[in-house]
Design an enzyme around this catalytic site. Structure first.
Site, PDB file in Angstrom:
ATOM      1  N   GLU A  52       0.893  -1.562   0.351  1.00  0.00           N
ATOM      2  CA  GLU A  52       0.182   0.174   0.355  1.00  0.00           C
ATOM      3  C   GLU A  52       0.351   1.351   0.138  1.00  0.00           C
ATOM      4  O   GLU A  52       0.991   2.266  -0.356  1.00  0.00           O
ATOM      5  CB  GLU A  52      -1.175   0.193   1.353  1.00  0.00           C
ATOM      6  CG  GLU A  52      -1.820  -1.439   1.408  1.00  0.00           C
ATOM      7  CD  GLU A  52      -1.538  -2.450   1.698  1.00  0.00           C
ATOM      8  OE1 GLU A  52      -2.664  -2.711   2.239  1.00  0.00           O
ATOM      9  OE2 GLU A  52      -0.120  -2.536   2.254  1.00  0.00           O
ATOM     10  N   PHE A 112     -11.955  -5.793  14.369  1.00  0.00           N
ATOM     11  CA  PHE A 112     -10.488  -6.681  14.050  1.00  0.00           C
ATOM     12  C   PHE A 112     -10.516  -5.573  12.814  1.00  0.00           C
ATOM     13  O   PHE A 112     -11.185  -4.870  11.457  1.00  0.00           O
ATOM     14  CB  PHE A 112     -10.538  -7.350  12.812  1.00  0.00           C
ATOM     15  CG  PHE A 112      -9.748  -8.472  11.927  1.00  0.00           C
ATOM     16  CD1 PHE A 112      -8.676  -8.960  12.256  1.00  0.00           C
ATOM     17  CD2 PHE A 112     -10.177  -8.504  11.087  1.00  0.00           C
ATOM     18  CE1 PHE A 112      -7.507  -9.851  11.452  1.00  0.00           C
ATOM     19  CE2 PHE A 112      -9.550  -9.452   9.824  1.00  0.00           C
ATOM     20  CZ  PHE A 112      -8.082  -9.561  11.037  1.00  0.00           C
ATOM     21  N   GLN A 113      -8.784  -5.420  12.153  1.00  0.00           N
ATOM     22  CA  GLN A 113      -9.034  -4.557  11.580  1.00  0.00           C
ATOM     23  C   GLN A 113      -9.268  -2.934  11.697  1.00  0.00           C
ATOM     24  O   GLN A 113      -9.636  -2.321  10.546  1.00  0.00           O
ATOM     25  CB  GLN A 113      -8.467  -5.061   9.917  1.00  0.00           C
ATOM     26  CG  GLN A 113      -7.597  -5.643   9.966  1.00  0.00           C
ATOM     27  CD  GLN A 113      -7.329  -6.355   7.862  1.00  0.00           C
ATOM     28  OE1 GLN A 113      -8.521  -6.249   7.749  1.00  0.00           O
ATOM     29  NE2 GLN A 113      -6.362  -6.757   7.486  1.00  0.00           N
ATOM     30  N   LYS A 148     -17.041   0.386   6.198  1.00  0.00           N
ATOM     31  CA  LYS A 148     -17.813  -0.579   5.192  1.00  0.00           C
ATOM     32  C   LYS A 148     -19.365  -0.930   5.181  1.00  0.00           C
ATOM     33  O   LYS A 148     -19.661  -0.810   4.008  1.00  0.00           O
ATOM     34  CB  LYS A 148     -17.198  -1.944   5.758  1.00  0.00           C
ATOM     35  CG  LYS A 148     -17.732  -3.311   4.364  1.00  0.00           C
ATOM     36  CD  LYS A 148     -17.101  -4.035   4.844  1.00  0.00           C
ATOM     37  CE  LYS A 148     -17.970  -5.412   3.368  1.00  0.00           C
ATOM     38  NZ  LYS A 148     -16.775  -6.643   3.718  1.00  0.00           N
ATOM     39  N   MET A 160      24.456   7.641   2.182  1.00  0.00           N
ATOM     40  CA  MET A 160      24.724   9.372   2.329  1.00  0.00           C
ATOM     41  C   MET A 160      24.847   9.617   4.302  1.00  0.00           C
ATOM     42  O   MET A 160      25.670   9.807   4.473  1.00  0.00           O
ATOM     43  CB  MET A 160      22.740  10.220   2.278  1.00  0.00           C
ATOM     44  CG  MET A 160      23.164  11.495   3.151  1.00  0.00           C
ATOM     45  SD  MET A 160      24.457  12.446   1.822  1.00  0.00           S
ATOM     46  CE  MET A 160      23.282  12.195   0.868  1.00  0.00           C
TER      47      MET A 160
END
Length: 551
Positions: free
Chosen positions: A51, A113-114, A163, A465
């Protein structure tokens, strides 16, 4: 017409002109993905490997086109994986709309959940964010989000959708019937006149251009001002594309890894004209460094005025509009004596004398091959600075790099977005072996979508760097910066389904670049360089910009 929230979302995206969406599916966004399936002839969905890279790809798409980039992720870890990409866009003022799913409304706040509070998490790194709790508000929210993302100082906007909102139904309206507020900037003529008079009176002008020039599509106006007053111009990293690299008045990037000409000119100038740029800590850290110069600061965001450096005159407004009003009021000038002084600073720049494979040599050959059809993206580190220092840019929106946040792993995702946005161009991602390892899995996305991106890995077997700072400021205590990885980058490219080349000798490079530039498949070039090669010149953090480390 009654539609589900998912259908309303997808149709709203189509109404906003969205043609490409970068994302990764999950349970909370299944209804949205089902609608995307139904509208797959209208919106091209690019499935990334992670993602974070969906956000970077949306960002790269936006930088390459000036349009709003769009990414989509599920709830919980899907949403939090977008955070680095959203913060990257926020720091560089890039317009993206990030859409996340969430658990149904009745499960919010119950550690479901999530479930995460992605609205709260992203509040400091978005221009605005929403959680949509009424399907009747969804269509207006989408329209507002796109308007906010692209207007004023651009930036990311997040829309979080539970949802059950995506399955609920509402009336779909004509977009023209949805009204949103529109802030207008009115620039006072007296301020325009004051700035013009300061420019007319100065003897040693220096124009400092930033990424705001690109965002405002004010490149032509900038060039007109530069040439009318015959002023040297320096740029920030984000402003690299604001004027051609080889324009005779362009003296290069200013700041920590800026040119000697830019840094020394800033300390000798009597008027610095900052256009769409913020005086970040990588540019000027102390006003004492430029005490002999008056400061004009013009920016769309009033919060930047006097934040880091105090200005003597300022204008808040759209750069294109402001410059259009200033230019007729300024007198043509030559500033011959000043330009001779600036040119003497140019002569102090070191020339490459080292044999073997060097970044300078790579970009020398790449510049020779460039037919103004290249977009350069970068990861973050030494290679990023070498690209900014040595590649000759002609067109705007052809240098895509994480400036403010400095996100390692940014370049490949951004390259995917840029290549999809500009199929007429060839995208080359400049990477270090450290940055490459962070998101190299996204090479699979390039292969799956037949994107002929070239990734060049400046392979020095170290975190270059950080090692450079350890060398200069930590008495060469190289703690955890030597990689000693056994990864065969050429075989890795082939395992993903692409093409790999290794360059260990100067005589190989031209042939390898020819093959890569003509390839229809994604390519990785393993370009092996010395671990002690530094980015120079350099100004130590916090030091005056005329205290330049050259070797």
């Amino acid at each position: 017409m009654l539609l589900t929230g998912a259908e309303i979302l997808v149709k709203s995206l189509i109404d906003e002109g969205v043609e490409t969406l970068f994302g990764y599916p999950g349970g909370a966004v299944l209804n949205i993905y089902d609608s995307l399936y139904m509208y797959k002839d209208k919106i091209n969905h690019i499935l990334t490997c992670h993602e974070q890279n969906a956000a970077h790809a949306a960002d790269g798409y936006s930088r390459a086109t000036g349009k709003v980039g769009v990414c989509l992720a599920t709830s919980g870890p899907g949403a939090t994986n977008l955070v680095t990409g959203i913060a990257t866009a926020y720091m560089d003022s890039i317009p993206i709309v990030a859409i996340t799913g969430n658990v149904p409304k009745n499960l919010l706040g119950k550690d479901s959940f999530q479930e995460v509070d992605i609205q709260g998490i992203t509040m400091p790194i978005t221009k605005h964010n929403y959680i949509v709790k009424d399907v009747n508000e969804l269509q207006k929210t989408v329209k507002e989000a796109f308007h906010i993302a692209i207007s004023g100082r651009p930036g990311p906007v997040l829309i979080d959708i539970p949802k059950d909102i995506t399955s609920a139904k509402a009336e779909y309206k004509n977009m023209d019937d949805i009204e949103i507020s529109n802030k207008e900037f009115r620039v006072e003529y007296e301020k325009i006149k004051e700035v013009a008079e300061m420019i007319n009176k100065c003897k040693k002008p220096l124009i400092y251009a930033g990424g705001g020039i690109i965002s405002a599509n004010a490149r032509n106006e900038l060039k007109n001002l530069v040439e009318k007053i015959n002023s040297p111009i320096c740029t920030s990293l984000m402003g690299k594309n604001s004027i051609e690299s080889y324009h005779p008045l362009n003296i290069g990037m200013i700041g920590m890894h800026g040119t000697k000409a830019s840094n020394l000119s800033a300390t000798k100038s009597d008027l610095i004209i900052a256009l769409g740029a913020r005086f970040s800590d990588r540019v000027i850290t102390d006003q004492e460094n430029i005490k002999d110069a008056k400061i004009i600061h013009i920016d769309i965001d009033g919060a930047e005025i006097n934040k880091n450096i105090k200005s003597d005159a300022s204008i808040i407004g759209d750069l294109k509009e402001v410059l259009e009003k200033i230019i007729p009021l300024v007198n043509e000038a030559k500033h011959e004596k000043w330009n001779l002084e600036v040119n003497s600073f140019k002569n102090l720049e070191e020339k490459e004398v080292v044999d073997g494979l060097t970044p300078e040599f790579f970009f020398k050959i790449l510049n020779k091959k460039n037919k103004d059809n290249l977009i350069i993206t970068t990861e973050v580190g030494q290679h990023q600075m070498w690209a900014a220092q040595y590649f000759n840019f002609k067109n705007d929106r052809t240098f895509i790099s994480s400036g403010g946040l400095g996100t390692m792993g940014y370049g490949l995702g951004a390259a995917i977005g840029a290549q999809i946005a500009r199929p007429d161009m060839k995208v080359i991602n400049i990477a270090g072996d450290g940055s490459f390892a962070i998101n190299c899995n996204e090479f699979a996305t390039a292969v799956s979508n037949n994107l002929p991106i070239i990734t060049v890995v400046m392979n020095n077997n170290v975190l270059g760097m950080v090692r450079q700072w350890q060398n200069l400021f930590y008495d060469r205590r190289y703690s955890q910066t030597t990689l000693n990885r056994k990864t065969d980058i050429v075989k890795l490219a082939e395992a993903f389904g692409g093409i790999g080349f290794r360059v260990v000798d100067r005589d190989q490079l031209e042939d390898v670049l020819d093959k890569a530039l003509n390839s229809k498949k994604p390519v990785i070039i393993d370009y092996v360089i010395d671990c002690d090669k530094k980015v120079l010149p350099m100004v130590a953090p916090g030091a005056p910009i005329n205290q330049i480390i050259s070797e």
